[in-house]
Structure formats: C-alpha cells, structure tokens
Design an enzyme around this catalytic site. Structure first.
Site, PDB file in Angstrom:
ATOM      1  N   SER A 153       5.157   2.175  15.253  1.00 12.46           N
ATOM      2  CA  SER A 153       6.079   3.038  14.513  1.00 12.46           C
ATOM      3  C   SER A 153       7.447   3.016  15.179  1.00 12.46           C
ATOM      4  O   SER A 153       7.556   3.314  16.381  1.00 12.46           O
ATOM      5  CB  SER A 153       5.547   4.472  14.462  1.00 12.46           C
ATOM      6  OG  SER A 153       4.302   4.520  13.805  1.00 12.46           O
ATOM      7  N   HIS A 174       0.524   4.560  10.914  1.00 12.18           N
ATOM      8  CA  HIS A 174       0.911   3.165  11.134  1.00 12.18           C
ATOM      9  C   HIS A 174       2.327   2.955  10.614  1.00 12.18           C
ATOM     10  O   HIS A 174       2.674   3.413   9.519  1.00 12.18           O
ATOM     11  CB  HIS A 174      -0.054   2.224  10.424  1.00 12.18           C
ATOM     12  CG  HIS A 174       0.403   0.799  10.418  1.00 12.18           C
ATOM     13  ND1 HIS A 174       0.737   0.121   9.263  1.00 12.18           N
ATOM     14  CD2 HIS A 174       0.613  -0.080  11.435  1.00 12.18           C
ATOM     15  CE1 HIS A 174       1.114  -1.102   9.562  1.00 12.18           C
ATOM     16  NE2 HIS A 174       1.047  -1.254  10.874  1.00 12.18           N
ATOM     17  N   SER A 175       3.135   2.265  11.415  1.00 17.13           N
ATOM     18  CA  SER A 175       4.504   1.925  11.004  1.00 17.13           C
ATOM     19  C   SER A 175       5.279   3.193  10.655  1.00 17.13           C
ATOM     20  O   SER A 175       5.339   4.128  11.451  1.00 17.13           O
ATOM     21  CB  SER A 175       4.457   0.914   9.858  1.00 17.13           C
ATOM     22  OG  SER A 175       5.738   0.445   9.543  1.00 17.13           O
ATOM     23  N   MET A 176       5.853   3.257   9.464  1.00 20.45           N
ATOM     24  CA  MET A 176       6.645   4.423   9.061  1.00 20.45           C
ATOM     25  C   MET A 176       5.787   5.660   8.865  1.00 20.45           C
ATOM     26  O   MET A 176       6.306   6.786   8.826  1.00 20.45           O
ATOM     27  CB  MET A 176       7.403   4.109   7.780  1.00 20.45           C
ATOM     28  CG  MET A 176       8.461   3.033   7.935  1.00 20.45           C
ATOM     29  SD  MET A 176       9.730   3.454   9.140  1.00 20.45           S
ATOM     30  CE  MET A 176      10.510   4.851   8.340  1.00 20.45           C
TER      31      MET A 176
END
Length: 1459
Positions: A768, A739-741
């Site tokens: 991401s 998730h995300s970074m």
C-alpha cells in the site's frame, strides 16, 4: 691394564685412559673410530671399573703400527664381549678413550643417574645430605655434561650403599652446538664442538624432524628448512645421524668423525624460527605453541588466539594451513602461560610482525594453552603416465619435488600400498625400478624409518653426490577414471540430481558408455539389472566410447544401467565402473492424455466437493441506495459455507479490502488458509473472513471515489459487527487487511468525523503506498492523501493504540516501490511497523504487486499471527497493543523461539547424567548430530572470555523454534543445575537459526549452555564461536555513481569466524545501485553449511538475503528502497560465512540499475517533461509559421523541443528562491500555486512532525529526466504519425479524395453547437468524456488531411473556386504543399492533445463502470401488511439471488415491480 684379558687401555696417563685395544685370537688390535660410539665407550669404562667416558677421540694417545681392525660394536649389555662384532676391513686410525677415574652416574645415559664415587678400588653412593648444587656442578663439568637440572633422592632405584644417596640429572651440553654464517644465531651452517674443536657437519642426511630438535637445543623455535653448502676447504668434518638425534634427543651421542680430511663436501645448513615453535607434537608442524619473549619461551592462551594468528604461525614454520585449534591438545604445561594477545590480518610472514598487546602480568590456566596442527600439503605424486595413479614416484620435501630411491633396494609391497592409499588410488599392483641415462637429484628413503610409523617425507635422506640414475615406478589399482553413462533421446528427467531418465514406450534409445582419453583400446561392458534379472552386453571401445542401441523401449527395459570399462596395460587388466543410471519407460502420448483426463476429472470432483463461495451480506436500505456499485461478502468453502448460509457467525471477524482494480475474490487466499488452519485448532476457534467489492475501480489513477469507498467501508464494519449481536461476548472491533489502495482506505477511516476508533484495532496492509500516490494525476488523490497524513500525524497520540503493519513487495513490485509503503508517523510510535517482504522470516523473497496477496509464506505468517492474537477468554482479537506488537514482531521481523509474555523455558533435562555434558574450551564449536537420538549439551565458560571477546555467535540447522541456548547461573562439577533461557533473540535465516549474544548483558551468567539434543533422530549441525565484533567488521567505500562501473572497490575477508560485517561507506541514497560480487574459496573441500549474504539498511527493514553454497561466486544487487538524508549510517553487508575460507567482496556501479532506480524514484516527473517537450514543439510550429508562413516537419520541431536552458534552469532558480522565507511569503501573497515536489525517498519515521526534508538529488537529475521525457515525446509522436498513416489507408476507400484546405473542417455554427454540447456533457456527467470526444473529432480531420496530401487530387468545388497561388493553379504542387503543411500542424496538436486524454482516461473508465449500474430494479417483499422495499443494481445478480434466498427462508411471497 686389562680387565678380563679382552679389553685394555694403553699409552694413557692412568688405567682409565688410553688407546683402546681388544684381544682377538690371542692378539691385540686397536678399534677404528668410525665403528665406535658413546654406548660402546660406556660399556668399556664400566667393564674396566672406571667412571663415565669423558673423551672420545682418534690418535689422541699416539699412532700405532699394528693393524687396526675395523670391528663394529653394537652394544646393549654391560661387557664389551657381549656386544656383536663384525670384521669389515683394515684401517690405520685407532680409537682412544678417556674415562672418568673417580666419578660416574648410573642411569639412563652418561649424564644422568645415581652418583657413585670410587674410593679404595670400590664404588659407593653419596648421601643426599652431603650434596649440594655446587658439588653437582663440579660433577657435571667433570663428565663433560651440562648444568645439573634435577637433584632428587632415590630417583634411579634403591641401592645397597648408604641410604640417602643423592641422585640427579645433568642437562645436555647445549654449548657444543651452534649455527654460524646465518642472519642470526637460529640459522646457518651446523657446527658441533668435539673435544674443544668446532667442526662442520656433513649433510649426508637432511631431516626436518631431527633438525627441529637441534633448533630446540639452541633455544630457537621450530625448524623451517634444511639445506646444503658446498665447502672445498680441506678439513676434518663430523658426520651426524639425524635419525639418531630424533630418537635420543642428544646430538653428541650421534656423532662420528672423519679422520681422513675432506677436500670437498656438503655441510649441513639449518634455518630455525627465531620466535615461534611447536612442542610435544607428533611432528614439527603440530604441538603446543610457544613464543619467545625476553630469552624465555611461554605458551599462548587459547583466548588470545584465532584463525588469522594460526595462519601466520603455520606460514612462518613453512607448514600447511591450520586445521586444528584446541587447548590442552598436546599436554598441559607447568610453566605460566602468558596472555599476550596477537592481532593478525592473516597475511603476515612472521608472528612478531602482527600487532600485539603485552599483558604478561595476568596469566591463564595451563589447560588453556593453545595447540596448533598445521596441515601438510600434497607431498606424494606419480608422474610420467596418462593416469595420476601410475608413474614414477616423486616426493615433495621443502617445496622441492624429486624422485624417490630406496636406501638399500628394499622397496616392498607395503611401501607401494601406502603410496597408493595416500593418492586415493586403491592398492598397489606392481612396483619396478626405473633406469635413466642421466643422473638427477633424488630423495633416499629409509625403509626402517617408514616402517616405524613415520611419514614418507620424515624418512628422506640426501645422497652425497646429490644425484642418481634410478627411480621407483608404482602402478595402483585405481588407474582408470570413472566412465560416464548416458541415454538418448530422453523425454524427461526426474528425481534428485537427475537419477531418473524417461524414454518413450516403443521408441528406440541408445545407452552410451564413454571415458576420458587415457589408454587406447579396451572394451565396455553394459550391465543391466532389475529386481529380478541381470544382463550383460559387450562392445569394443572406439574413440574411448561405445554405443548400445535398443530398437524399441519396453517395460522390461526399466532398471539400472552401469558401464564397466576394461583395458589391458602395464601387463595387467584394469577396470572401472560408472555410477548406475536409472531408466524409466514412460507411456505413449495417448496414455498420457488418458491419464491427464482422469486427473482433471478427479480435480473437478474434488473442487465440487470443496467448493468455495462468496455469500453477499445484506446492507441497510440507505447504504444500498447510496452505494449501489459496492457490496459486502462473506467467504466460505465446503461445509463451512453451508453452515454460514444463515449468517449465524461465531468466529473472529477479518475484513479484506482489495486495491486498485482489485477483485473482492482475492480474499480467497487468506480465507482458505485460515479455514484450513482452523481445522487443527482446539475448541472450534476460527475466523470469519469478509471482503468488500469496490467494483474494481481504478482508484490509484483517479481519486474521486476514494472517499466513497471509505464511507462504504465504515458502513460495512458496522454491518459486520451487527451479525454477532446474538453472542454472549460479541466482537467489538474488526481486523482490516488491505491490499494496495485498500490499505490506504483502511487508514482513511480515521479521517471520518463520526468514526469510532474502537471499531478497528489492527490494520495489515500489503503493498500500500502510504507515503504518497504512485501517480498524482488529479487533485482528489492529493487532497485525500493530505487529509490522511495530517490525521495520523497531528492526532498521533489518539491513534497510538491502533496497530498498523505495512509490508512492501520489494524490487519485483514495479507498480508501488517499497519506499512508498513506509508509514508516515511520528518517531517513537511503538505500534507502527513498516518492512519489506524480503525481511519477513520464511519469506525472504520479493513479490510483484499482485502476488503479494497470495504469497504462501506471507499468508501463513498473517494467519499464524491472527491465531496468536486471539484472547482465549473472549475468543476474539486482543485489545492489548503490546501483545499485538510482540506477535507481529515474532512473525514478521525476527521469529524467535517465543513471544513476549510467555513463560521462558528454563528446564534442562538429564541433569544427573554427566556423560551428556561437554565443556568446550576452544574458540569454536562444530558439532553434527548423529542419526541416533540422544541428549547433548555443550557448556562454554564465560570467565575467561569476557575481556577478550564481546559477543557469542551460535547457529543451528535445526529449524525447530524451541529454546536451545541457556545461561547457567548455578553449576555443579560437570553440569548446570539452574539456567535462564537466552533463546529469545534467535533470528531465523533460510538455512539455519542464528543467535548473537552480547557478553556485556550476561553479567549474572557463568556459563553458556547450547542444547544439541536430537531426541527425534533428526540430523543437524551446530556451530558456535566467540567473537570480537570490532575485528569482524570491515569498511570499504563504494565507487562513485558516475564511475559507470569502470572502478571497483574490493575487500578481502579471511574468514576465521562465522560472521563478518562489511560497511559500505557512502551508500545511503536511493539513486545508487551496485553490483556486489562475493567470491568464496576454501582451502579444504568438505561439506559445509550454506552461506547467507544479507544487505541491511539500518534505517528501514528492507533486508535482502542471498543463500549460496561454498565455494561459489555470487552477484548481489546493491540497491535500497529508501534513502538516508545524511551520511550518519550506511548500508551493511552481513556475511554468515564458513570457517577457514576466504571471501573477496567486489563492488561496482551498475549503470542500468542506476537508471532503473532513477525511474523508480523520479518516474512521475517524466510525463511532465514529455508535456513540456510537446508544448515547446507547438511553440516551434507557431514560430515557424510566423517566420516562413509554413509549419516545419513534425519530427524536427519535437527534436528541437529539448531545450534545458528554458526549462531546467528557470525551475532550479525558482526552487532556490522558494527556499528563502521572504520570497516564499511574496509568492503566497500573489496566490501563486506551490511547486510540485516528488515524495521523499526516505521513510517519514526518521523525521519529526513539522519538518519537511528536502532532497536535492532529484533536481540535479532533472536534465536526465528531461532527456527521458523528450525521448518519450519524440517516439510517441512518431508512433502517432504511423497510426495516422494507417488510419488514412483504411479510410481512403470510404472517401472521395480531394485537396482542400477546408476539408474536414466543420462550419462555425456546427462547431459552436458541438462546443456547447461537450460543455454540457462535461459539466453534468464526466469532463473526461468531453475531452475524449473532442479528441476523436480532431483525429477525424487529421487522417483525411493525410489522405489528401498523399493523393494530390482536387474536388469539383475546389475547381470552381480556382485561384492562383504564385501564378499556379490550385491543383499545382503549391496547393498540395499547403495541405501537407496543415497536416504537420494538426499532427503536432494531436500529439499534445493525446497526453491529457491519457491522463483523464482513468476517470472516464470510472464513469463508464458506474454508468452500467444506474438503472434500478425494485423488489417488494410482502409479509402480512408490511412491505419491504429494497433497491439494488440491475447488473448485480448475486445480490438478487441473496434476497431471493432470504425470502424463501422467511416463507414470504414475492412480487416484482420493474421501474
């Protein structure tokens, strides 16, 4: 000459001609022409043993002096004496007959039958062998009939005469009818040729149905209208009974002549369609369509006909909208059916105004001739009263409303009931005749015509004087509208459509009955019913309402309440009943609290039973020492958590990676759903969901720890795989969900030098930012992204087997725009997939940055994909890249009925039952499955559709993803024997599933088969149609972005199909934003499937779907997440529409959304312009000090910091120069840094490696961004000044106020010492800490300056060092002004100093978080002589508990060594 002493013809040339006289009471009298018709003449000639009558005319054989009796004959027999007669009055005009002396036809009328010739006073038939076409023409001419049309033996029965008699039929004489005075031969005044003389026809009766027959006799199309024309000339006229024409289809047999000259009369005018007609229908607005071409009529093939053409045909015939299009509905035709193809827009007035292609060489079968049924508009109404169900009856005929009067005052109850039924007003209560003082135009109604089954408007006649003073009043039982029932006060509403209303137990409530104002007075009855009792309350109606008050609500008041309104009007009692209102009596607040407590206790117990647990996984000593702040956990809950305490794992490993400041506990959504799904799987198949704790670091703002996270992830993967070494077939790889970074870190694994690429085969990322960081605040982020991007681009071939799926959140994700989630990879890589959540089947909505982790439909799609990726043999994830991509496409792109590699379903059940098969010959199928379970298949023949259509579209509201469309390759008489499955391309939309087939791909298929079976009894709807894709695609240019919403682009879609596409030309840039309004309206209100509007960007999977009902007005946000560098393709608006509806698409530029898009794409440039504005403000302060020896006001210098000519112009010039290769070489030679650029707004997959596309629009928008940055600087500095003022007020009581320029200034030695300390701290620990401390010291002096300037006092030291300032003491205003000037300079520097402090705040937070885990605690575990030494953070109690539990399981002794 007489026949039987009762009939004779006198004064004629022979015995078969002369004036007719009839004997009555031993006297002979002539017969009036008005009471004589063709049937009576045939009886007379037959009785006189003559041929068929050829001439009927008054006074042809001389006038008579004797009285002429007005005897009326109504003949059905063979002799005149058998006819009924009635004597009315005397007249002076006799009637004369001329019969054929030697020829007659014995048949259905005088122009058809078996030919008989008189010879020697006897009649005999003619042999067929002695008869030819020329003889037949002579016979028909002698009988004053048309040309012979049928020649056949024994057509009209056997005869005793010689065998082989010739029998034939003459056509009607169409040369005796014409229309004159109009625009063409198909319109004008009706004239009939009577004995060689053309005469006008009186317009006593006007009937479109009969006029339709006259139009057909003239070789014209269908009738359009009838009218009247005032003629003041003196001439004899003809009277024609149009109802007779309708029944006999012969005009000459329905004539009567007025021998009294008419000085003023209304002649009949008829207007026919010149090129279109409907035949064999129930009325003039229905039938098989025929089009005239080269003076001949031909039918139209169903394949070349669509809704737009039908609308033009119905409009040309002055009928309503088309309601039925079906082949062979009105009988088959023997003549060739021409294949002329019409292409209409739907707005033309005549069919020949449409574009058409003449391909008459080819024909289609007669059963494919199209039939059209045009609907009739509302033609009945009641007016003059407060209700639509009462009043004077009016009918609409040819767009003209008139009152209705019965022709013979015979209006009865049946006619009134029919009126009320058509108005949906129940049955008739009363009927009365109304009288008016003035005469007015009326319609006359022929009762006998209506009783025969004809509609009202088919039985209307026009009075000769065109006016009357009477009317017909009808009162229907449905006089009253439905009353309303409501309750107040209520505490809640439950149930569908507000069927349950809650009132509080013990409180008073009121039930209100009301109705629309129609009639005064009346009363309301409130009916209260329960399952056991029924009660009735009555109140008079006051202001059309009544209020029933109940003092205290009890449980007995629970039930249904119905209002019945009664009123006495028109000498009758009328009543109307409301819908029932269900009332629920809720408990009191105390009871509600008790119930809530009980529910909470139940939930607590349930949570205790099904608790979730994160078990820490022990890592090697080296790893734990290098990464003390990180950890690896295994998710578990309930029984599964107990079974995995010893880490004896048998499932497939999945590793979740949290993102920026994300918690490792976010894996619960994925792990919980996966465990629930595993409970229903056979064989104990399940997943082991691991999660990594990255200490919730802010890696999106500070990239210094990204590389550490990547190394720890590598170690975690190896630790996970070591847990499966006890298995016979251990997993060789781990699936990563980031998730995300976390998704960026997952892809960064492959940049590690010693990383084995076989350890990871599948990566799923959620929101991401792969393309570029959201905010590039430090070089660590840029270097990290550059390394990851170069690795995946330069070594793309080595990483081709790695499958990566990136899902963006959509417009609700304000932190990471979905364009950044595009995977940077070379084009043609089949194993990389980027899309937005709005395009995922069953999701279809955007999510914010955090919600994407626990979005139910996304989690379900992920878990389903994981289970489909399991290899049944190894019980681990498959290594086949093609299988992985097919599964991901199945669950995240289209969601068809099956995946690639599965065996297609070609079975079609019940092949031996023809009743379950239906062949569809129409352009469209609309089928609703019944409640009863049944097997049903529909077949569509492809042979007649391939040339006219390009695609086949079908949709079904049965969302079961199973095979439902097949291609038949072998067919028997009524069913398909062998078929192939064509359902693979099925796409799932919110209300239904859709399949679009290209006919060019179906060369081996003869029929399409659609399964509509509902064996489970579930109701659903299936709609299919043939489509010509080019005719269903429209284009409209979007307004310019600078139009500011003042201009609009619109297009109208007349929906004759189920799918339309609108190309939005010039819409391909990210900064464009529009308000797209789609307004739908339908001519017929009925239940339809919902419409789906989809905005599609062809270059990226970012579809956004909107589901609406019909009719409706819907606004859609027209924006894109990515741009297209050129205008080769544009955004498309796909409309899944309802048939027979009109859609208007309007597009306007939305200025607020344009600004939002600019900030979304160019937001990182705003802080830069803010810093530039503050630097220019500081420069302005220094310039002011040099010029006037005093700084300017803070707000003025910040306002003057907006200088685009000093910023935008040089930057743009430098940008242009750097685009030249020579200047770029010089720039690099001087070791100057490269210019900062924004991340591209288009997906990298559209460009080849090494090509860096350049976007010009951010540079063109730089002045706007500069204004936004300056606004941030101005208002930020204003807020800072307010904060300083507030802080100074707080510090005022703590410090003695004084005025001194040296106040708050440290001594030089102290300043030097502090500078050295801050330098050492920044070099050894964290540079952001040094910046933050220096900023605090600077802020400490500024509030004191502000306090001194506000108080205006001096301290003792300042008084001892008193000096003059322009001749004034230090305490003067001059001294205070110097302090204020010094404060302005410090405020300006503080505002500038705030920006680097804010940008370095993430790195400071990262350092503080890691600082708390620097102290270590050592645990030594003794087992025999072996010591186990582990270092772990003091703050991590979960790890400590994990080691303690491990030691207890090993039965070892523990000893703590605290350091």
């Amino acid at each position: 000459m007489t026949a039987d002493e009762s009939v004779r013809l006198v004064n004629g040339t022979n015995r078969c001609s002369g004036r007719l006289e009839v004997k009555s009471d031993k006297s002979w009298s002539s017969v009036c022409e008005g009471e004589f018709d063709q049937q009576v003449a045939e009886v007379v000639c037959r009785e006189l043993d003559c041929g068929a009558p050829s001439v009927l005319q008054g006074a042809l054989y001389g006038e008579v002096e004797a009285p002429v009796g007005s005897r009326e004959f109504q003949c059905e027999g063979n002799q005149l004496t058998e006819c009924l007669t009635t004597i009315n009055e005397l007249s002076y005009y006799s009637f004369e007959i001329t019969c054929s002396e030697s020829v007659r036809l014995n048949g259905t009328n005088r122009c058809s039958g078996r030919l008989e010739v008189k010879s020697d006073e006897s009649w005999s038939s003619v042999c067929e062998g002695e008869f030819d076409q020329q003889v037949a023409e002579v016979v028909c001419r002698e009988l004053d009939c048309g040309a012979p049309s049928v020649l056949q033996g024994a057509l009209y029965g056997e005869v005793e005469a010689p065998v082989g008699s010739r029998e034939f039929q003459c056509e009607g004489n169409h040369d005796d009818v014409r229309l004159v005075g109009g625009a063409n031969h198909c319109s004008g005044e009706l004239q009939l040729k009577h004995h060689g003389v053309w005469r006008a026809v009186n317009s006593k009766y006007r009937n479109l149905e009969a006029a339709n027959i006259i139009c057909r006799q003239l070789g014209c199309g269908s009738s359009v209208s009838t009218g009247k024309k005032l003629d003041s000339s003196t001439r004899n006229v003809l009277w024609i009974d149009l109802s007779c024409v309708k029944s006999t289809y012969k005009t000459t047999e329905c004539l009567t002549i007025s021998w009294i000259p008419q000085w003023s009369y209304y002649s009949l005018e008829i207007s026919c369609s010149e090129s279109v007609r409907l035949v064999n229908g129930t009325n003039r607005c229905s039938g098989r369509l025929e089009v005239k071409s080269d003076k001949s009529w031909s039918s139209v093939c169903e394949g070349e006909f669509d809704q737009q053409v039908a609308e033009v045909v119905c409009r040309e015939l002055d009928c309503g909208a088309p309601s039925v299009l079906q082949g062979a509905l009105y009988g088959e035709v023997e003549a060739p059916v021409g294949s002329r193809e019409f292409q209409c827009r739907g707005s033309e007035s005549h069919l020949l105004d449409c574009k058409w292609s003449d391909s008459a060489i080819s024909t289609c079968s007669s059963d494919k001739a199209v039939g059209v049924t045009c609907s009739d508009p509302s033609r009945v109404r009641l007016v003059g009263e407060a209700s639509r169900c009462a009043g004077e009856l009016e009918l609409n005929n040819q767009r003209e409303w008139r009152p209705v009067v019965d022709n013979r005052d015979e209006w009865d109850q049946m006619l009134s009931d029919n009126v009320c039924t058509q108005l949906d007003c129940g049955s008739a209560v009363s009927t009365d005749v109304t009288h008016h003082t003035k005469y007015r135009p009326v319609w006359w109604l022929e009762k006998s015509c209506h009783q025969s089954g004809s509609a009202f408007w088919e039985c209307l006649k026009l009075n000769s004087d065109d006016s009357f003073n009477r009317g017909t009043e009808v009162i229907c039982s449905g006089l009253l509208v439905q009353p309303n029932v409501s309750v107040s006060p209520i505490v809640g509403v439950s149930g569908a459509e507000q069927q349950g209303y809650h009132v509080l137990l013990g409180s008073s409530f009121t039930v209100t009955c009301s109705t629309e104002p129609q009639y005064e007075g009346g009363s309301f009855h409130l009916l209260f019913t329960t399952s056991d009792t029924a009660q009735n309350y009555t109140l008079p109606a006051v202001n059309h309402s009544a209020h029933f008050l109940f003092s205290a609500a009890r449980s007995a008041h629970r039930g249904d309440y119905t209002c019945v309104y009664h009123v006495y009007v028109f000498s009758y009692n009328f009543s109307s009943e409301s819908r029932p209102l269900h009332l629920i009596v809720s408990a009191s607040v105390t009871d509600l609290i008790i119930r809530c407590v009980v529910v909470l206790l139940v939930l607590t117990v349930s949570t205790t039973i099904l608790y979730f647990h994160f078990k820490r996984v022990a890592l090697p000593r080296r790893v734990a020492r290098l990464y003390p702040a990180y950890g690896l956990y295994l998710y578990g809950e309930g029984v599964y958590a107990q079974e995995t305490r010893a880490l004896k794992l048998t499932g497939a490993p999945v590793l979740f990676l949290p993102g920026n400041a994300g918690s490792y506990k976010q894996a619960r959504s994925l792990g919980s759903v996966a465990l629930r799904k595993a409970e229903n799987m056979e064989g104990g198949l399940h997943f082991n969901v691991f999660t990594v704790d990255f200490n919730e670091e802010l890696v999106a703002l500070y990239g210094g720890s990204l590389l550490r996270q990547t190394h720890f992830l590598h170690e975690s993967i190896k630790a996970i795989l070591r847990l499966y070494k006890h298995l016979k077939n251990p997993p060789q790889s781990v699936v990563l969900v980031g998730h995300s970074m976390g998704g960026v870190v997952a892809r960064a694994l492959f940049t590690l030098p010693r990383f084995n690429t076989n350890l990871v085969g599948l990566i799923l990322t959620q929101a991401s930012p792969h393309l570029a960081p959201v905010l590039a605040l430090d070089p660590y982020l840029l270097d990290f992204y550059s390394a990851v991007k170069q690795k995946w681009l330069k070594q793309a071939n080595k990483l081709r087997n790695i499958t990566v799926l990136s899902v963006g959140g959509g417009y609700r994700d304000y932190q990471v725009r979905s364009g950044l989630t595009s995977l940077p990879c070379p084009p043609g890589d089949p194993n990389k997939l980027s899309l937005v959540a709005t395009a995922v089947p069953r999701t279809w909505v955007s999510t914010d940055h955090l919600s994407i982790v626990w979005c139910k439909e996304l989690v379900l799609a992920t878990v389903r994909a994981f289970f489909d990726l399991i290899d049944p043999e190894t019980r681990q994830f498959t290594d086949d890249p093609e299988k992985k991509m097919s599964v991901l496409n199945h669950h995240f792109v289209r969601h068809p009925v099956r995946m690639v590699g599965e065996t297609p379903d070609t079975s079609i059940s019940t092949l031996d039952f023809p009743e379950v098969w239906s062949e569809v010959n129409t352009l469209r199928l609309a089928y609703s499955a019944p409640k009863e379970g049944q097997v049903k298949y529909f077949m569509f023949a492809l042979s007649s559709r391939r040339k006219a259509y390009s695609h086949f579209y079908c949709r079904s509201s049965n969302l079961e993803m199973s095979s439902w469309v097949y291609g038949c390759v072998h067919k028997n008489v009524s069913s398909c024997v062998r078929a192939v499955d064509l359902s693979m391309g099925t796409e799932l939309l919110p209300p239904y599933k859709v399949l679009i087939l290209s006919l060019s791909d179906l060369s081996s298929v003869t029929h399409l088969v659609v399964s509509a079976s509902n064996l489970n009894g579930r109701q659903f709807t299936v709609e299919c149609e043939w489509q010509r894709q080019e005719s269903h695609t429209l284009s409209v240019p979007v307004p310019h972005v600078l139009s500011f919403g003042l201009t609009v682009s619109d297009v109208t879609v007349n929906s004759s199909g189920l799918l339309h596409t609108v190309e939005l030309q010039h819409f391909h840039q990210g900064y464009q934003a529009f308000r797209v309004n789609v307004a739908s309206q339908c001519k017929v209100h009925k239940e339809r499937l919902s419409n789906v509007y989809r905005i599609m960007a062809p270059w990226f999977r970012e579809d956004s779907l909107t589901t609406v009902s019909v009719p409706s007005v819907t606004e859609i946000s027209g924006m894109v997440h990515t741009s297209r560098p050129d205008n080769t393709s544009a955004v498309r608006l796909q409309l899944h529409t309802a048939p027979n509806c009109q859609y208007k698409v309007s597009i306007r530029t939305s200025l607020p959304r344009v600004l939002g898009q600019i900030l979304r794409f160019c937001g990182p440039m705003v802080p830069v312009y803010t810093a530039v504005t503050l630097l220019l403000a500081c420069g302005g302060q220094l310039s002011s000090i040099l010029k006037s020896r005093r700084p300017a006001d803070m707000s003025q210098v910040v306002g003057k910091g907006l200088q685009p000519h000093k910023v935008n112009l040089p930057v743009y010039v430098l940008h242009v120069l750097l685009s030249c290769s020579h200047f770029q070489e010089v720039w690099s030679t001087l070791c100057l840094p490269s210019m900062d650029v924004l991340p591209a707004s288009f997906p990298d997959t559209t460009f080849h490696e090494g090509m860096v596309p350049v976007e010009e629009w951010p540079h063109l928008l730089s002045p706007l961004l500069y204004i936004l940055g300056a606004a941030v600087a101005y208002w930020g500095s204003t807020v800072l000044c307010l904060i300083m003022r507030l802080v100074s007020l707080i510090l005022a009581p703590l410090h003695r106020p004084s005025v001194s320029r040296d106040c708050g200034t440290l001594r030089p030695r102290t300043q030097l010492l502090i500078t050295l300390c801050l330098t050492v701290i920044g070099g050894t620990s964290c540079g952001a800490l040094s910046v933050f401390v220096a900023f605090l010291l600077h802020l400490y002096r500024a509030p004191r300056k502000h306090n001194e300037a506000a108080n205006g006092t001096v301290d003792a030291d300042s008084l001892s060092r008193s000096k003059e300032c322009n001749g004034a003491p230090l305490l003067s205003e001059c001294a205070v002004q110097e302090v204020r000037d010094d404060l302005q300079l410090h405020l300006c520097l503080s505002a500038l100093f705030t920006l680097p402090v804010m940008l370095s705040a993430p790195s400071l937070l990262h350092w503080i978080r890691n600082l708390s885990c620097t102290e270590k605690e050592r645990i030594v575990i003794y087992e025999n002589p072996v010591n186990y030494v582990v270092q772990l953070p003091q703050c991590d109690m979960d790890t400590l508990n994990s080691y303690l539990e491990t030691c207890r399981n090993l039965n070892v002794h523990l000893h703590f060594l605290t350091k």
